[in-house]
Design an enzyme around this catalytic site. Structure first.
Site, PDB file in Angstrom:
ATOM      1  CE  LYS A   2       4.169  22.990 -49.111  1.00 10.82           C
ATOM      2  NZ  LYS A   2       2.885  22.487 -48.535  1.00 10.82           N
ATOM      3  NE  ARG A  20      -1.094   9.232 -54.714  1.00 10.29           N
ATOM      4  CZ  ARG A  20      -0.313   9.566 -53.686  1.00 10.29           C
ATOM      5  NH1 ARG A  20       0.676  10.398 -53.871  1.00 10.29           N
ATOM      6  NH2 ARG A  20      -0.544   9.077 -52.487  1.00 10.29           N
ATOM      7  CG  PHE A  80      -2.546  20.999 -49.440  1.00 14.84           C
ATOM      8  CD1 PHE A  80      -1.611  20.193 -48.814  1.00 14.84           C
ATOM      9  CD2 PHE A  80      -3.618  20.405 -50.076  1.00 14.84           C
ATOM     10  CE1 PHE A  80      -1.746  18.819 -48.814  1.00 14.84           C
ATOM     11  CE2 PHE A  80      -3.767  19.031 -50.084  1.00 14.84           C
ATOM     12  CZ  PHE A  80      -2.832  18.234 -49.444  1.00 14.84           C
ATOM     13  CB  VAL A  81       1.272  21.974 -54.149  1.00 11.98           C
ATOM     14  CG1 VAL A  81       1.496  23.475 -54.094  1.00 11.98           C
ATOM     15  CG2 VAL A  81       2.412  21.242 -53.436  1.00 11.98           C
ATOM     16  CG  ASP A 116      -2.005  12.134 -51.851  1.00 14.17           C
ATOM     17  OD1 ASP A 116      -0.873  12.509 -51.474  1.00 14.17           O
ATOM     18  OD2 ASP A 116      -2.806  11.544 -51.097  1.00 14.17           O
ATOM     19  CG  ASP A 166       5.820  19.483 -46.034  1.00  5.68           C
ATOM     20  OD1 ASP A 166       6.040  20.612 -45.596  1.00  5.68           O
ATOM     21  OD2 ASP A 166       4.672  19.013 -46.084  1.00  5.68           O
ATOM     22  CG  ASP A 193       6.323  13.644 -53.916  1.00  4.38           C
ATOM     23  OD1 ASP A 193       6.963  13.449 -52.876  1.00  4.38           O
ATOM     24  OD2 ASP A 193       5.095  13.465 -53.989  1.00  4.38           O
ATOM     25  N   GLY A 226       4.186   9.262 -53.965  1.00  5.10           N
ATOM     26  CA  GLY A 226       4.026  10.500 -54.724  1.00  5.10           C
ATOM     27  C   GLY A 226       5.100  10.751 -55.763  1.00  5.10           C
TER      28      GLY A 226
HETATM   29  C1  PRP Z   1       4.829  13.045 -48.989  1.00  2.00           C
HETATM   30  C2  PRP Z   1       5.945  13.152 -50.023  1.00  2.00           C
HETATM   31  C3  PRP Z   1       7.197  12.959 -49.228  1.00  2.00           C
HETATM   32  C4  PRP Z   1       6.803  13.397 -47.830  1.00  2.00           C
HETATM   33  C5  PRP Z   1       7.493  14.666 -47.495  1.00  2.00           C
HETATM   34  O1  PRP Z   1       4.520  11.716 -48.803  1.00  2.00           O
HETATM   35  O2  PRP Z   1       5.790  12.183 -51.026  1.00  2.00           O
HETATM   36  O3  PRP Z   1       7.611  11.609 -49.215  1.00  2.00           O
HETATM   37  O4  PRP Z   1       5.392  13.609 -47.849  1.00  2.00           O
HETATM   38  O5  PRP Z   1       7.045  15.153 -46.258  1.00  2.00           O
HETATM   39  P1  PRP Z   1       7.988  15.448 -45.048  1.00  2.00           P
HETATM   40  O6  PRP Z   1       9.169  16.208 -45.581  1.00  2.00           O
HETATM   41  O7  PRP Z   1       7.132  16.281 -44.147  1.00  2.00           O
HETATM   42  O8  PRP Z   1       8.380  14.163 -44.415  1.00  2.00           O
HETATM   43  P2  PRP Z   1       3.148  11.203 -48.141  1.00  2.00           P
HETATM   44  O9  PRP Z   1       3.433  10.684 -46.765  1.00  2.00           O
HETATM   45  O10 PRP Z   1       2.101  12.263 -48.256  1.00  2.00           O
HETATM   46  O11 PRP Z   1       2.796   9.924 -48.982  1.00  2.00           O
HETATM   47  P3  PRP Z   1       2.582   9.782 -50.553  1.00  2.00           P
HETATM   48  O12 PRP Z   1       3.919   9.992 -51.201  1.00  2.00           O
HETATM   49  O13 PRP Z   1       2.102   8.392 -50.706  1.00  2.00           O
HETATM   50  O14 PRP Z   1       1.559  10.808 -50.965  1.00  2.00           O
END
Ligand code: PRP
Length: 208
Positions: A145, A179, A166-167, A173, A117, A114, A59
Site C-alpha cells: 500500500k 483473518r 482498509f483491507v 485482520d 503499509d 503480509d 498476519g
Molecule cells: C500488520 C502487517 C504488517 C504491518 C505492516 O501487522 O502484518 O506486519 O502491519 O504495517 P506497517 O508497514 O505500517 O508497519 P499488525 O501490527 O496489524 O499485526 P498483525 O500482523 O498481528 O495483524
C-alpha cells in the site's frame, strides 16, 4: 524482476460476508496464481542456497503457508513478532515481541510479511536482522500500500499493489477478525467506524 500485475475485475462477495465486506479486492484464485509465481521466482533466485525464512507474525501466516509450499528450495523457518503496543513504548513506536532464534549470519534470508503499509515494521525487522550479517537479505510482501509509506523501503518480491483502503482477509485482520477469509476484501467503513468489532489492533490502519 517482473512488475506485479494489478488486481483483475472483482469477484462477488459471498453471501455470508455481505454485511461486513464492501467488495472483494483480490480473489482466492488471483492470490493462488500470484503466490505460485512468487514461489517460482524466489526459488530461482535462492536456488542452491541455505535459506532462512523469517516471517512477521501474525498476519503473514496464511500467505506464508501457501508461499513456502510453492518453493522448490529447502528452507528453515522462523518468526518474529512486532507490536505497536509494547510495554514502555511511545505511541507509534514498535516493540519486538518475538525475536528470530535461528542463526542468520552468513545465510540467505527472506523476510515475509503480509502487507507493507507505513513500512515501519519491515524496516524494523530488516534493520535488526542486518546486525547479524546475513549474506543476503530480501523481503517478500503480499500487499503493498504505497500511498501510506512513511519509511523508504520496498519489497523485493511483491504480490499486489493495492489502493489506500482498509483491507482484511487472507491473514489480515480488523480487531483480530476476518483473518480466515480466503480472499482480500475491503471492509465496509461502518464496520470499523462503529468500533463494534472491538479495538483495532492497528488504529492507524483504517484509511482516514
Ligand atoms: C500488520 C502487517 C504488517 C504491518 C505492516 O501487522 O502484518 O506486519 O502491519 O504495517 P506497517 O508497514 O505500517 O508497519 P499488525 O501490527 O496489524 O499485526 P498483525 O500482523 O498481528 O495483524
Amino acid at each position: 524482476m517482473p512488475k506485479p500485475a494489478p488486481p483483475a475485475p472483482r469477484a462477488a462477495v459471498p453471501d455470508a460476508w455481505r454485511e461486513h465486506i464492501d467488495r472483494v479486492l483480490i480473489s482466492r484464485e488471483e492470490i493462488a496464481a500470484r503466490v505460485q509465481a512468487l514461489g517460482a521466482e524466489i526459488s530461482r533466485d535462492f536456488a542452491g542456497r541455505d535459506t532462512v525464512i523469517v516471517a512477521v507474525l501474525n498476519g503473514t501466516v496464511l500467505f506464508l503457508a501457501d508461499l513456502i509450499r510453492n518453493l522448490t528450495i529447502p528452507v528453515r523457518l522462523d518468526f518474529v513478532g512486532v507490536s505497536s503496543y509494547g510495554a514502555g513504548t511511545h505511541p507509534g513506536e514498535l516493540a519486538v515481541t518475538k525475536a528470530c532464534r535461528l542463526d542468520v549470519r552468513g545465510r540467505d534470508v527472506l523476510v515475509v510479511d503480509d502487507i507493507l503499509d507505513t513500512g515501519k515494521t519491515l524496516d524494523r525487522v530488516t534493520t535488526q536482522l542486518r546486525q547479524f550479517k546475513p549474506r543476503r537479505l530480501r523481503t517478500c510482501v503480499l500487499l503493498d500500500k504505497k500511498a501510506r509509506r512513511q519509511v523508504k523501503i520496498r519489497g523485493d518480491y511483491t504480490g499486489f499493489q493495492i489502493p489506500d483502503e482498509f483491507v482484511v482477509g487472507y491473514g489480515l485482520d480488523f480487531a483480530e477478525r476476518y483473518r480466515s477469509l480466503p480472499f482480500i476484501a475491503v471492509l465496509k467503513p461502518e464496520v470499523f467506524q462503529a468500533g463494534g468489532a472491538g479495538k483495532p489492533s492497528r488504529p492507524s490502519r483504517p484509511a482516514a
